[in-house]
Design an enzyme around this catalytic site. Sequence first.
Site, short mmCIF file in Angstrom:
data_model
loop_
_atom_site.label_atom_id
_atom_site.label_comp_id
_atom_site.label_asym_id
_atom_site.label_seq_id
_atom_site.Cartn_x
_atom_site.Cartn_y
_atom_site.Cartn_z
N HIS A 110 44.62 37.92 45.25
CA HIS A 110 44.18 39.29 44.93
C HIS A 110 43.19 39.38 43.77
O HIS A 110 43.28 40.27 42.93
CB HIS A 110 45.39 40.18 44.63
CG HIS A 110 46.25 40.48 45.82
ND1 HIS A 110 45.78 40.47 47.12
CD2 HIS A 110 47.56 40.83 45.91
CE1 HIS A 110 46.77 40.80 47.95
NE2 HIS A 110 47.85 41.01 47.24
N HIS A 184 46.37 48.46 48.14
CA HIS A 184 47.72 47.88 48.09
C HIS A 184 48.78 48.93 47.78
O HIS A 184 49.67 48.71 46.97
CB HIS A 184 47.75 46.76 47.04
CG HIS A 184 48.70 45.65 47.36
ND1 HIS A 184 50.05 45.85 47.55
CD2 HIS A 184 48.49 44.31 47.52
CE1 HIS A 184 50.64 44.70 47.79
NE2 HIS A 184 49.71 43.74 47.78
N GLU A 320 47.93 46.49 54.56
CA GLU A 320 46.66 46.20 53.89
C GLU A 320 45.62 45.74 54.92
O GLU A 320 45.72 44.63 55.44
CB GLU A 320 46.86 45.10 52.85
CG GLU A 320 47.95 45.38 51.83
CD GLU A 320 48.48 44.08 51.22
OE1 GLU A 320 47.70 43.36 50.57
OE2 GLU A 320 49.67 43.77 51.41
#
Length: 355
Positions: A110, A184, A320
């Site tokens: 991420h 997210h 996501e």
Amino acid sequence: MKKDSTAISKSDFGTTPDGQKVEQYTLTNANGLEMSVITLGGIITTLKTPDKDGNMGDIVLGFDNVETYLESPYIGALIGRFGNRIAKGKFTLDGQEYALATNDGPNHLHGGDKGFDKVVWEAQEITNASGVGLKLTYLSKDMEEGYPGNLEVTVTYMLTNDDDLEIDYTATTDKKTIVNLTQHTYFNLSADPSKDILDHVLSVDASAFLPIDSTLIPTGELREVAGTPFDFTSPKTVGKEIGADNDQLELAKGYDHCWVLNGDAGMKEAATLYHEKSGRFMKVLTTEPAIQVYTGNFVDGSLTGKEGVNYAERSAICLETEHYPDAPNKSEFPSVVLEPGQTYNTKTTYSFSLK
């Protein structure tokens, strides 16, 4: 229920440890749906929608202060430069190897130690005939978190009067780089995060998923979902097979996998989520080729959210939309390379209704 007027208000949400001011914008559409977003990480802090009896409830996990967001597992945030994992924190472009933070075991996750979820974005209010919105911009400088190129990013949230949350992502670069942006938010359609999401009915329009290794990196195989617990082509509860005897479920402690969506490159239905007791129904549409379904397997009760609720395992689900994890290292996966002169642009819509 109809309010027939939209609104945007702004308030202080605190400051980051390095003294940057964080603001919160609250958007209300003509039907009374309400969403709050902070400039830290473009985080959606609240999203209030009605249940079948007309009672408004907050269907996303979140916190009351900056400090907890900085500790949290990306809850509600925009993710970049690269959503999901990159094996061993390394990738190569034109023969040059780039090294990234290994912040998830041996891998990069991420965007690194300070990804887009931990930076403060510039915000601009939008009001038009379709609803209310917020345009967020951020310049990620060359070699920030190890990524090449000055990347100019714009993410627009529109809360429409059709009860859609439209998210539009664009980015440009001055040097060849990689990009994979996502959102997210952790959803619990019951609006009661003290309850788990195992009773939520999920469908995913995907006939294949990406199996993972013991460090949660895709092996490169596209595996058919048919005959496995990963088959959500017909709606079923999240909990129905989450505890099945299956090596993939054991590796991730539940679902934390990328599904390869059916359909072409345009906007398509990726998934639906339904909570029968409240009647809340959510549809996810996207231009992205894949969707990561994550069932909060590593949320461990250590973080106290809004209303003083401790968020436990499986108290929410993330949907996501994205390109495939570890795509920079797997030439058989769709490319995530962005060249100077090109514009990265993807769209995802979360559509809210009752059933």
